[in-house]
Scaffold this motif. Structure first.
Motif, PDB file in Angstrom:
ATOM      1  N   LEU A   4       8.846  10.473 -87.520  1.00 31.52           N
ATOM      2  CA  LEU A   4      10.301  10.370 -87.689  1.00 31.52           C
ATOM      3  C   LEU A   4      10.800  11.332 -88.757  1.00 31.52           C
ATOM      4  N   LEU A   5      10.055  11.457 -89.851  1.00 30.05           N
ATOM      5  CA  LEU A   5      10.440  12.373 -90.923  1.00 30.05           C
ATOM      6  C   LEU A   5      10.463  13.817 -90.429  1.00 30.05           C
ATOM      7  N   LEU A   6       9.417  14.235 -89.715  1.00 29.57           N
ATOM      8  CA  LEU A   6       9.369  15.615 -89.211  1.00 29.57           C
ATOM      9  C   LEU A   6      10.522  15.889 -88.248  1.00 29.57           C
ATOM     10  N   PHE A   7      10.761  14.957 -87.338  1.00 30.35           N
ATOM     11  CA  PHE A   7      11.843  15.153 -86.373  1.00 30.35           C
ATOM     12  C   PHE A   7      13.202  15.176 -87.068  1.00 30.35           C
ATOM     13  N   SER A   8      13.387  14.301 -88.048  1.00 23.52           N
ATOM     14  CA  SER A   8      14.675  14.228 -88.752  1.00 23.52           C
ATOM     15  C   SER A   8      14.937  15.489 -89.558  1.00 23.52           C
ATOM     16  N   VAL A   9      13.902  16.032 -90.201  1.00 22.13           N
ATOM     17  CA  VAL A   9      14.057  17.277 -90.960  1.00 22.13           C
ATOM     18  C   VAL A   9      14.375  18.430 -90.021  1.00 22.13           C
ATOM     19  N   LEU A  10      13.771  18.422 -88.819  1.00 18.92           N
ATOM     20  CA  LEU A  10      14.093  19.445 -87.818  1.00 18.92           C
ATOM     21  C   LEU A  10      15.570  19.361 -87.423  1.00 18.92           C
ATOM     22  N   GLY A  11      16.058  18.140 -87.198  1.00 18.56           N
ATOM     23  CA  GLY A  11      17.474  17.965 -86.881  1.00 18.56           C
ATOM     24  C   GLY A  11      18.375  18.400 -88.023  1.00 18.56           C
ATOM     25  N   PHE A  12      17.960  18.097 -89.257  1.00 13.75           N
ATOM     26  CA  PHE A  12      18.725  18.518 -90.428  1.00 13.75           C
ATOM     27  C   PHE A  12      18.860  20.042 -90.462  1.00 13.75           C
ATOM     28  N   ALA A  13      17.749  20.754 -90.231  1.00 15.60           N
ATOM     29  CA  ALA A  13      17.772  22.220 -90.270  1.00 15.60           C
ATOM     30  C   ALA A  13      18.638  22.787 -89.150  1.00 15.60           C
ATOM     31  N   GLN A  14      18.579  22.184 -87.973  1.00 16.83           N
ATOM     32  CA  GLN A  14      19.395  22.680 -86.858  1.00 16.83           C
ATOM     33  C   GLN A  14      20.880  22.520 -87.149  1.00 16.83           C
ATOM     34  N   GLY A  15      21.262  21.369 -87.712  1.00 14.04           N
ATOM     35  CA  GLY A  15      22.664  21.170 -88.082  1.00 14.04           C
ATOM     36  C   GLY A  15      23.110  22.098 -89.192  1.00 14.04           C
ATOM     37  N   LEU A  16      22.220  22.364 -90.145  1.00 13.24           N
ATOM     38  CA  LEU A  16      22.544  23.263 -91.257  1.00 13.24           C
ATOM     39  C   LEU A  16      22.793  24.676 -90.762  1.00 13.24           C
ATOM     40  N   VAL A  17      21.912  25.178 -89.886  1.00 14.77           N
ATOM     41  CA  VAL A  17      22.063  26.540 -89.355  1.00 14.77           C
ATOM     42  C   VAL A  17      23.299  26.632 -88.463  1.00 14.77           C
ATOM     43  N   TRP A  18      23.546  25.594 -87.639  1.00 15.54           N
ATOM     44  CA  TRP A  18      24.707  25.623 -86.743  1.00 15.54           C
ATOM     45  C   TRP A  18      26.005  25.734 -87.532  1.00 15.54           C
ATOM     46  N   ASN A  19      26.097  25.037 -88.660  1.00 17.55           N
ATOM     47  CA  ASN A  19      27.352  24.979 -89.414  1.00 17.55           C
ATOM     48  C   ASN A  19      27.377  25.973 -90.577  1.00 17.55           C
ATOM     49  N   LEU A 102      23.088  31.434 -81.039  1.00 18.03           N
ATOM     50  CA  LEU A 102      22.872  30.929 -79.683  1.00 18.03           C
ATOM     51  C   LEU A 102      21.491  30.298 -79.559  1.00 18.03           C
ATOM     52  N   LEU A 103      20.460  30.959 -80.097  1.00 19.74           N
ATOM     53  CA  LEU A 103      19.105  30.403 -80.033  1.00 19.74           C
ATOM     54  C   LEU A 103      19.024  29.078 -80.783  1.00 19.74           C
ATOM     55  N   ASN A 104      19.707  28.994 -81.910  1.00 22.36           N
ATOM     56  CA  ASN A 104      19.746  27.719 -82.632  1.00 22.36           C
ATOM     57  C   ASN A 104      20.490  26.660 -81.818  1.00 22.36           C
ATOM     58  N   GLY A 105      21.543  27.090 -81.105  1.00 22.72           N
ATOM     59  CA  GLY A 105      22.266  26.155 -80.243  1.00 22.72           C
ATOM     60  C   GLY A 105      21.396  25.597 -79.135  1.00 22.72           C
ATOM     61  N   LEU A 106      20.441  26.407 -78.642  1.00 19.83           N
ATOM     62  CA  LEU A 106      19.544  25.927 -77.592  1.00 19.83           C
ATOM     63  C   LEU A 106      18.619  24.812 -78.087  1.00 19.83           C
ATOM     64  N   ALA A 107      18.478  24.690 -79.401  1.00 16.06           N
ATOM     65  CA  ALA A 107      17.689  23.593 -79.969  1.00 16.06           C
ATOM     66  C   ALA A 107      18.481  22.288 -80.019  1.00 16.06           C
ATOM     67  N   GLY A 108      19.789  22.368 -79.815  1.00 13.06           N
ATOM     68  CA  GLY A 108      20.645  21.189 -79.916  1.00 13.06           C
ATOM     69  C   GLY A 108      20.282  20.057 -78.971  1.00 13.06           C
ATOM     70  N   PRO A 109      19.997  20.332 -77.670  1.00 10.44           N
ATOM     71  CA  PRO A 109      19.687  19.224 -76.763  1.00 10.44           C
ATOM     72  C   PRO A 109      18.548  18.335 -77.229  1.00 10.44           C
ATOM     73  N   THR A 110      17.522  18.918 -77.837  1.00 10.31           N
ATOM     74  CA  THR A 110      16.391  18.096 -78.283  1.00 10.31           C
ATOM     75  C   THR A 110      16.749  17.264 -79.508  1.00 10.31           C
ATOM     76  N   VAL A 111      17.326  17.899 -80.533  1.00 12.57           N
ATOM     77  CA  VAL A 111      17.591  17.153 -81.775  1.00 12.57           C
ATOM     78  C   VAL A 111      18.684  16.108 -81.580  1.00 12.57           C
ATOM     79  N   MET A 112      19.573  16.315 -80.603  1.00 11.41           N
ATOM     80  CA  MET A 112      20.642  15.350 -80.380  1.00 11.41           C
ATOM     81  C   MET A 112      20.258  14.259 -79.384  1.00 11.41           C
TER      82      MET A 112
END
Length: 389
Positions: A4-19, A102-112
């Motif tokens: 859960l920690l690894l997945f949550s940190v991945l989601g955190f990084a994706q949101g940080l890069v997106w914004n 765009l490449l970071n956006g492609l990571a969105g479906p998994t983290v969301m």
């Protein structure tokens, strides 16, 4: 909990890069020559990245979470690296930055989408809502981090208008933006390395009956979802407010500039609205773990509060008509309350979706609703871009 920690940190990084760009849009305009269209498009790559959403859902269902997470994190590493390529030609640099987003956006479906799938696979029923809340809301917390990191690290041209044409000032702002880009690339690379070293697809023994049960096939799942009227109504209740709010908060600085709100103030407003939503969302999910059958009641309370907060914000901004005071305090309070009520509803919605359409796989269920949410986000960003250009 480590998974859960690894997945949550991945989601955190994706949101940080997106914004990354919305909170520093004034500085980015000066350093890279971005237009309003560029700023909105950099945020818009997030919902565009949901176009192959159904492929990631299929991959998660067939190959498991490890393969999906490794593919997602590798796309994020490549995207964050493209933004750091040191090219002197600004037009080429802008294209590389757009490609990276765009490449970071492609990571969105998994983290969301994967949060309910992960919680069902790894956690017992009395911990599932809490795990879903943590995994789903950390992506929002990453977006909040961008509101904090960007304006604090990158100086705003608003405070140095007499130097606006100064080459040294422009180079200083550009150097600070690039420092942020390099730091984000390093963080994403570290997360990818950790996931590559340890991220199993599933535990050795299923933690619940739901985790061990057989789910519907990909085709039958879609037929079940599209024929379930209750699910479609809940999906719209989730997709419309959350999609609009996500796009709106991504360009908050652009929206608040006409009412003379500085880049730093807009960043703090966005930061606290998302952080508050994450804290309240986890607390609500923990409450839902202890008291079953309260999901609809909790959602009604949260959406009622969001309605009141958004109405207050709108009437305040229309002060020439309503004559309500437009102050920093009222903007802070109304925006933060709106973010708290909406963001904290995400894990409650996810749990309600999963319970409504079981035994449809969690990844497919949440993939459909987040796809709808990103459609509404894209529509909002399109109209905002058209208005500002």
């Amino acid at each position: 909990w480590l998974v859960l920690l690894l997945f949550s940190v991945l989601g955190f990084a994706q949101g940080l890069v997106w914004n990354s760009w919305g909170p520093i849009q004034n500085s980015a305009r000066l350093a890279f020559g971005f237009s309003s269209w560029d700023i909105a498009l950099l945020v818009f790559w997030g919902p565009i990245g949901f176009a192959p959403c159904f492929f990631f859902m299929w991959l998660m269902d067939k190959k498991g979470l490890r393969v999906t997470v490794l593919l997602t994190s590798s796309l994020m590493v490549l995207g964050a690296g493209l933004r750091c390529v040191p090219v002197s030609d600004l037009e080429i640099r802008k294209k590389l930055i757009h490609g990276g987003q765009l490449l970071n956006g492609l990571a969105g479906p998994t983290v969301m989408n994967a949060a309910p799938f992960l919680s069902t696979t790894w956690f017992s029923p009395d911990e599932r809502a809490t795990a879903t809340a943590i995994a789903s809301l950390l992506s929002y917390l990453g977006a909040a981090g961008a509101f904090l990191v960007g304006p604090l690290v990158v100086p705003s041209p608003n405070g140095s208008s007499h130097q606006l044409g100064s080459g040294s000032n422009t180079e200083h702002i550009k150097d600070r933006i690039e420092a942020v880009l390099y730091a984000e690339f390093g963080m994403v690379s570290l997360i990818f390395s950790a996931a590559l070293a340890y991220f199993p697809s599933r535990p050795p023994f299923p933690p619940s009956v739901a985790a061990a049960s057989q789910r519907l096939s990909y085709r039958r799942s879609f037929c079940r979802l599209l024929s379930n009227f209750r699910f479609l109504m809940i999906a719209l209740a989730y997709a419309i407010p959350l999609g609009v709010f996500s796009g709106w908060s991504g360009v908050l600085d652009l929206i608040l500039t006409p009412v003379h709100v500085s880049q730093v103030d807009a960043g703090w407003i966005g930061f606290w609205s998302i952080v508050g939503g994450c804290v309240v969302g986890i607390a609500m999910a923990r409450f839902a773990d202890f008291i079953r059958g309260m999901l609809k009641f909790i959602l009604l309370l949260l959406l009622s509060g969001a309605t009141l907060a958004s109405t207050w914000f709108t009437l305040t901004c229309l002060n020439s008509v309503t004559h309500l005071p437009l102050t920093t305090a009222t903007l802070y309070t109304s925006c933060i309350l709106l973010g708290i009520f909406l963001n904290s509803s995400v894990p409650i919605f996810f749990e309600l979706f999963v319970e409504t359409v079981y035994p449809v796989p969690e990844g497919i269920t949440c993939g459909v609703v987040t796809f709808l949410s990103n459609v509404f986000m894209g529509v909002l960003l399109f109209f905002l871009t058209f208005y500002h250009t």
